[in-house]
Design a protein around this motif. Structure first.
Motif, short mmCIF file in Angstrom:
data_model
loop_
_atom_site.label_atom_id
_atom_site.label_comp_id
_atom_site.label_asym_id
_atom_site.label_seq_id
_atom_site.Cartn_x
_atom_site.Cartn_y
_atom_site.Cartn_z
N PRO A 87 -13.76 5.47 -18.89
CA PRO A 87 -14.44 4.70 -19.93
C PRO A 87 -13.98 3.24 -19.95
N GLY A 88 -14.93 2.33 -19.69
CA GLY A 88 -14.62 0.91 -19.71
C GLY A 88 -14.00 0.37 -18.44
N LEU A 89 -13.74 1.22 -17.46
CA LEU A 89 -13.14 0.78 -16.20
C LEU A 89 -14.15 1.00 -15.07
N PHE A 90 -14.70 -0.12 -14.60
CA PHE A 90 -15.76 -0.06 -13.59
C PHE A 90 -15.22 -0.39 -12.20
N GLU A 91 -15.99 0.04 -11.23
CA GLU A 91 -15.60 -0.13 -9.83
C GLU A 91 -15.31 -1.59 -9.49
N VAL A 92 -16.11 -2.51 -10.00
CA VAL A 92 -15.95 -3.92 -9.64
C VAL A 92 -14.55 -4.44 -10.05
N GLU A 93 -14.05 -3.98 -11.18
CA GLU A 93 -12.73 -4.42 -11.63
C GLU A 93 -11.63 -3.80 -10.78
N VAL A 94 -11.75 -2.52 -10.48
CA VAL A 94 -10.73 -1.84 -9.68
C VAL A 94 -10.67 -2.45 -8.28
N GLN A 95 -11.82 -2.71 -7.69
CA GLN A 95 -11.83 -3.34 -6.37
C GLN A 95 -11.16 -4.71 -6.41
N TYR A 96 -11.44 -5.47 -7.46
CA TYR A 96 -10.84 -6.79 -7.61
C TYR A 96 -9.32 -6.68 -7.75
N LEU A 97 -8.85 -5.74 -8.56
CA LEU A 97 -7.42 -5.58 -8.79
C LEU A 97 -6.69 -5.17 -7.51
N CYS A 98 -7.34 -4.36 -6.69
CA CYS A 98 -6.72 -3.93 -5.43
C CYS A 98 -6.75 -5.05 -4.39
N LYS A 99 -7.85 -5.77 -4.34
CA LYS A 99 -8.02 -6.81 -3.31
C LYS A 99 -7.26 -8.09 -3.65
N VAL A 100 -7.29 -8.49 -4.90
CA VAL A 100 -6.76 -9.80 -5.31
C VAL A 100 -5.42 -9.70 -6.02
N GLU A 101 -5.19 -8.61 -6.76
CA GLU A 101 -4.02 -8.55 -7.65
C GLU A 101 -2.95 -7.55 -7.23
N PHE A 102 -2.95 -7.16 -5.95
CA PHE A 102 -1.85 -6.39 -5.38
C PHE A 102 -1.72 -4.96 -5.92
N ALA A 103 -2.72 -4.45 -6.62
CA ALA A 103 -2.63 -3.09 -7.16
C ALA A 103 -2.87 -2.08 -6.05
N THR A 104 -2.08 -1.01 -6.03
CA THR A 104 -2.29 0.05 -5.05
C THR A 104 -2.33 1.44 -5.69
N GLN A 105 -1.80 1.57 -6.90
CA GLN A 105 -1.73 2.87 -7.56
C GLN A 105 -2.34 2.80 -8.96
N ALA A 106 -2.67 3.97 -9.49
CA ALA A 106 -3.30 4.04 -10.82
C ALA A 106 -2.41 3.42 -11.88
N GLN A 107 -1.09 3.67 -11.82
CA GLN A 107 -0.17 3.11 -12.82
C GLN A 107 -0.23 1.58 -12.82
N ASP A 108 -0.36 0.99 -11.63
CA ASP A 108 -0.45 -0.48 -11.54
C ASP A 108 -1.61 -0.99 -12.38
N ILE A 109 -2.73 -0.29 -12.28
CA ILE A 109 -3.96 -0.74 -12.94
C ILE A 109 -3.95 -0.40 -14.43
N LEU A 110 -3.55 0.80 -14.79
CA LEU A 110 -3.68 1.28 -16.17
C LEU A 110 -2.62 0.70 -17.09
N TRP A 111 -1.45 0.31 -16.54
CA TRP A 111 -0.36 -0.09 -17.43
C TRP A 111 0.16 -1.50 -17.19
N ARG A 112 -0.09 -2.08 -16.00
CA ARG A 112 0.42 -3.43 -15.76
C ARG A 112 -0.71 -4.45 -15.61
N ARG A 113 -1.71 -4.19 -14.78
CA ARG A 113 -2.83 -5.14 -14.68
C ARG A 113 -3.67 -5.13 -15.95
N THR A 114 -3.80 -3.95 -16.57
CA THR A 114 -4.48 -3.80 -17.86
C THR A 114 -3.59 -2.91 -18.72
N LYS A 115 -3.98 -2.71 -19.97
CA LYS A 115 -3.29 -1.73 -20.83
C LYS A 115 -4.25 -0.60 -21.19
N LEU A 116 -5.19 -0.32 -20.29
CA LEU A 116 -6.18 0.71 -20.56
C LEU A 116 -5.55 2.09 -20.70
#
Length: 511
Positions: free
Chosen positions: A462-491
């Motif tokens: 909910p609220g997390l779309f493919e375009v954001e995840v792709q951006y976070l992996c490509k541009v913001e060094f994210a590789t794991q779910a924890q990176d995205i859910l707790w550090r790149r965002t607080k989702l």
């Protein structure tokens, strides 16, 4: 899993991907140095994502006569607000006067000093408040009649790390996450480092030759100094554990509170992620493994009890929805009381051969000055004469209206958000507000080519779309779910308990 070998050369190897490490990497790369940064985990995995989320002068440090530190931090507060106006926002604090603790005249005098130790262009001055006639009095117990209001700023600490890493890379630095420095030796007038990068499918053994090294490994800095600079007097760090709890919102307004405790500590209660209140921090000496940190039951009780002394709405440990802990690696200055140890930074330079600069202490507010001071020591040893530059270049996404640090970018946040909502009228306003805060002007990079909700791709959660995840992996060094859910965002705070496994399964299919 299999491994492969690579080799590389650089002017400067930075060990540590917290705020100090990425700050050094950004500054160095912008001076034209070839930079490699290695971080054994994700960026901001440790102390730099476990702060109170404040860019502040440190009001309580005045009690310990840390006037130079407070002045330096207050100056940096406004510099950083201009560098990242989407990420750092003004926050008004309410300090209730509590009978039997610091007297009102002392609080008033401290706030007067806080207002005037450094020039202010973006934040209002402090003043007294009668709680009977102000909305900030309503959540408080009726015994509190008077208090004070003053200003500091709020920051998404982990994202501040990410923005510095992105900017470092855009200036030519190589950022290696989940890459541990296994060995470091002086060989033929240069440093030779053995790095191991752990990936999902393979590990990479990387041999780096560097003309100089900066050890910005935080809680591990003294250990690395002892290992790689045995000629220096051993540095002793006190690891001070600070923990925070998150509960359902305890008040409706947008102000934060700063509470005094009879033990002399100061605790904040801060509006967090719209629906919650963040309460912290504790200050406890820590002697265990900094890789294994979690809040103790005693700390949870302490924070709940302090909150209950001030707020009408009472909480207990069962109300805690999330918590986090970090350790501050503070230079041991002989203070036995953890809360009295200086938060200022120290350097140890070992230049018996190719140089290595060891970085100790510091606080998130002064990270840019720390990096600048570090480069002013190490750059001349590399025959680099480029000057300071980081206070005059916005961080990625900070160019809301102007491309240089400017008050207009700070004071016109609401106008930027309104324009974004208008431009992306096909998206929910709450989604645009989240994107704008996280990405600032880079919202247009992430959403390039998107002209409908469907264009954002799959809604993975909910609220997390493919375009954001792709951006976070490509541009913001994210590789794991924890990176995205707790550090790149607080989702992670807003999503179901299975969010991590759902996102990990989705990431596993990215080529």
């Amino acid at each position: 899993m299999h491994s492969q070998d690579e080799s590389d050369h650089c002017d400067l190897l930075v060990i540590g991907g917290g705020i100090n490490g990425v700050g050094v990497a950004r500054d160095a790369a912008g001076r034209g140095l070839r930079v490699i940064l290695c971080e054994k985990d994700d960026l901001a995995s440790h102390t730099s994502s476990a702060s109170s989320k404040l860019i502040h002068g440190g009001l309580r440090y005045l009690e310990y006569y840390e006037f130079q530190l407070v002045r330096k931090a207050l100056k940096e507060r406004e510099v950083l607000m201009r560098l990242a106006p989407h990420l750092i926002s003004p926050l008004r604090f309410i300090m209730p006067h509590r009978e039997g603790l610091r007297p009102r005249w002392l609080l008033r005098a401290g706030l007067f000093l806080y207002d005037h130790l450094a020039a202010r262009a973006l934040l209002p001055s402090s003043h007294s408040i009668d709680f009977d006639s102000h909305e900030v009095g309503r959540p408080l117990k009726k015994i509190f009649k008077h208090g004070f209001a003053y200003s500091d700023a709020w920051v998404d600490d982990a994202r501040l790390v990410i923005l510095n890493a992105i900017d470092a890379r855009e200036h030519g630095a190589r950022i290696l996450t989940r890459t541990k420095c296994m060995d470091l030796q002086r060989v033929d007038g240069v440093w030779t480092a053995s790095l191991v990068q752990q990936g999902a499918q393979k590990s990479v053994n990387l041999r780096v030759q560097a003309k100089a090294v900066v050890n910005a490994s935080g809680a591990w800095a003294a250990e690395l100094q002892h290992q790689y600079s045995p000629s220096l007097a051993p540095k002793h760090l006190k690891l001070v554990k600070g923990s925070h709890i998150v509960v359902k919102r305890l008040f409706e307004h947008a102000h934060a509170y700063i509470f005094q405790h009879p033990d002399g500590r100061i605790v904040f209660a801060i509006p967090y992620e719209h629906e919650y209140t963040l309460i912290g921090t504790t200050d406890i000496e820590f002697h265990a493994d900094p890789n294994q940190l979690q809040i103790s039951a005693e700390e949870v009780r302490y924070l709940c009890e302090l909150s209950n002394q001030y707020f009408e709405t009472q909480i207990d440990p069962s109300d805690v929805l999330w918590s986090y802990s970090g350790v501050r690696p503070l230079v041991d200055d002989g203070q036995t009381d953890a809360k009295a140890i200086t938060r200022d930074y120290r350097f140890d330079l070992d230049n018996q051969g190719p140089p290595i600069l060891h970085v100790f202490g510091g606080k998130i507010t002064t990270y840019r000055r720390l990096a600048q001071d570090a480069l002013n020591q190490i750059a001349p040893l590399l025959n680099n004469t480029s000057g300071d530059w980081t206070d005059s270049a916005v961080l990625p996404g900070g160019d809301l209206f102007r491309g240089t640090p400017d008050n207009e970018n700070v004071i016109n946040w609401d106008r930027f958000l309104a324009q974004a909502c208008q431009y992306y009228a096909f998206l929910p306003p709450t989604l645009i507000a989240r994107y704008a805060r996280l990405y600032g002007a880079r919202i247009h990079v992430m959403l390039k080519g998107c002209d409908s909700l469907a264009a954002l791709g799959e809604e993975i959660l909910p609220g997390l779309f493919e375009v954001e995840v792709q951006y976070l992996c490509k541009v913001e060094f994210a590789t794991q779910a924890q990176d995205i859910l707790w550090r790149r965002t607080k989702l992670g705070l807003h999503l179901p308990a299975n969010a991590n496994s759902v996102l990990e399964a989705w990431l596993a299919h990215i080529p």
